[in-house]
Design a protein around this motif. Structure first.
Motif, PDB file in Angstrom:
ATOM      1  N   VAL A  44      -4.627   3.392 -11.600  1.00 27.02           N
ATOM      2  CA  VAL A  44      -4.691   2.660 -10.326  1.00 27.02           C
ATOM      3  C   VAL A  44      -6.085   2.766  -9.725  1.00 27.02           C
ATOM      4  O   VAL A  44      -6.543   1.850  -9.026  1.00 27.02           O
ATOM      5  CB  VAL A  44      -3.618   3.160  -9.342  1.00 27.02           C
ATOM      6  N   GLU A  45      -6.783   3.859  -9.999  1.00 24.64           N
ATOM      7  CA  GLU A  45      -8.140   4.018  -9.480  1.00 24.64           C
ATOM      8  C   GLU A  45      -9.094   2.997 -10.111  1.00 24.64           C
ATOM      9  O   GLU A  45      -9.995   2.477  -9.430  1.00 24.64           O
ATOM     10  CB  GLU A  45      -8.637   5.441  -9.733  1.00 24.64           C
ATOM     11  N   ASP A  84      10.849   6.077 -17.211  1.00 25.70           N
ATOM     12  CA  ASP A  84      11.818   7.175 -17.115  1.00 25.70           C
ATOM     13  C   ASP A  84      13.257   6.692 -17.202  1.00 25.70           C
ATOM     14  O   ASP A  84      14.137   7.428 -17.668  1.00 25.70           O
ATOM     15  CB  ASP A  84      11.611   7.943 -15.804  1.00 25.70           C
ATOM     16  N   ALA A  85      13.505   5.452 -16.763  1.00 28.75           N
ATOM     17  CA  ALA A  85      14.866   4.918 -16.768  1.00 28.75           C
ATOM     18  C   ALA A  85      15.283   4.330 -18.108  1.00 28.75           C
ATOM     19  O   ALA A  85      16.453   3.984 -18.299  1.00 28.75           O
ATOM     20  CB  ALA A  85      15.002   3.856 -15.678  1.00 28.75           C
ATOM     21  N   PRO A 137       3.536   4.442 -10.050  1.00 29.74           N
ATOM     22  CA  PRO A 137       4.890   4.970  -9.855  1.00 29.74           C
ATOM     23  C   PRO A 137       5.991   4.009 -10.276  1.00 29.74           C
ATOM     24  O   PRO A 137       7.008   4.434 -10.833  1.00 29.74           O
ATOM     25  CB  PRO A 137       4.925   5.245  -8.350  1.00 29.74           C
ATOM     26  N   SER A 138       5.797   2.719 -10.042  1.00 25.14           N
ATOM     27  CA  SER A 138       6.845   1.767 -10.426  1.00 25.14           C
ATOM     28  C   SER A 138       6.969   1.679 -11.945  1.00 25.14           C
ATOM     29  O   SER A 138       8.079   1.609 -12.488  1.00 25.14           O
ATOM     30  CB  SER A 138       6.562   0.382  -9.833  1.00 25.14           C
ATOM     31  N   ALA A 194       0.804  -1.224   0.000  1.00 25.63           N
ATOM     32  CA  ALA A 194       0.000   0.000   0.000  1.00 25.63           C
ATOM     33  C   ALA A 194       0.835   1.272   0.000  1.00 25.63           C
ATOM     34  O   ALA A 194       0.289   2.363   0.150  1.00 25.63           O
ATOM     35  CB  ALA A 194      -0.947  -0.002   1.203  1.00 25.63           C
ATOM     36  N   GLY A 195       2.125   1.146  -0.194  1.00 21.83           N
ATOM     37  CA  GLY A 195       2.980   2.328  -0.191  1.00 21.83           C
ATOM     38  C   GLY A 195       2.802   3.203  -1.405  1.00 21.83           C
ATOM     39  O   GLY A 195       3.044   4.414  -1.355  1.00 21.83           O
ATOM     40  N   GLN A 196       2.374   2.618  -2.511  1.00 24.01           N
ATOM     41  CA  GLN A 196       2.209   3.390  -3.737  1.00 24.01           C
ATOM     42  C   GLN A 196       1.341   2.593  -4.709  1.00 24.01           C
ATOM     43  O   GLN A 196       0.976   1.447  -4.463  1.00 24.01           O
ATOM     44  CB  GLN A 196       3.554   3.695  -4.393  1.00 24.01           C
TER      45      GLN A 196
END
Length: 247
Positions: free
Chosen positions: A216-217, A192-193, A185-186, A15-17
């Motif tokens: 995610v929603e 981005d990388a 985010p992951s 649940a961190g992100q």
């Protein structure tokens, strides 16, 4: 605010992100109380401010003792969501034993451990809904460079079906949510990388015939559906939310 999960208590891993965070917040909006967990506590510090019904605690889902301690102290749980995971990027030829074992530990064995820890109390109370967040990637359809990840998520689907059959007469349901490519985010960090982020994003979008990435929603809404009484006659099933990726 809704009441689809009123008077329910939930525990959400990862649940961190991303999806896990969105699921914890969606559950709270639908009336559930519960515990949001992540290996990194700092990522969840704002959740209790966003909803007073959310408690937070650090949890490494690869630590069996920690799982037993957290679930044992979480109160009577009606809902468990296994959303923690890890993505190894690479084909079978790029995957060494360490990558393979880490994928299995984070994405499949962790769910085995949390389910084993929570099922006795759910069975005792004659109710419960377990939602395992798997993936369409490789576990349902072939996706390049996801050998270990896809195998581990396929294992989670197999575990979902087996556990559902094991507890089918107890009032406990076990289902799997299989998202398509979802902007989290992951995923954004992997984009981005890459050497060409714009091209990488176009590649991810191209997987979904609907023409965009999932949110995610949207995945959280599907998790609410699986956790609620709206799916009271549904167990051992796979809910695919993938923008047509597997058509």
């Amino acid at each position: 605010m809704g009441d689809r999960l009123a008077n329910r208590r939930a525990l959400v891993t990862g649940a961190g992100q991303g999806m896990g965070r969105a699921i914890a917040l969606a559950f709270a909006r639908e009336g559930a109380s519960g515990v949001a967990t992540s290996r990194t506590l700092s990522k969840m510090e704002d959740l209790p401010r966003l909803s007073a019904s959310i408690d937070i605690t650090a949890l490494d889902v690869t630590d069996p003792a920690a799982i037993r301690t957290v679930i044992g102290g979480a109160g009577t749980l009606d809902i468990l969501v296994n959303c923690a995971g890890w993505v190894h990027n690479g084909s079978i030829l790029d995957c060494d034993d360490e990558d393979w074992l880490k994928s299995m530990d984070y994405n499949a064995t962790s769910a085995f451990r949390t389910m084993k820890a929570v099922l006795p109390q759910m069975i005792e109370h004659g109710r419960g809904s377990i939602v395992n967040v798997a993936s369409v990637a490789s576990s349902i359809t072939g996706v390049p460079n996801r050998a270990a990840y896809g195998a581990s998520k396929a294992a989670m689907i197999g575990l979902t079906k087996a556990a559902a059959r094991d507890v089918i007469a107890t009032g406990v349901r076990v289902n799997a949510l299989c998202p398509g490519t979802t902007l989290s985010p992951s995923l954004q960090s992997r984009i981005d990388a890459s050497p060409d982020p714009q091209e990488m994003q176009r590649t991810f979008i191209a997987r979904q015939p609907i023409g965009r990435l999932g949110t995610v929603e949207e995945m959280a809404a599907a998790a609410v559906y699986l956790a609620s009484d709206e799916t009271a006659f549904m167990t051992g099933q796979i809910l695919v939310v993938d923008g047509g990726q597997t058509l």
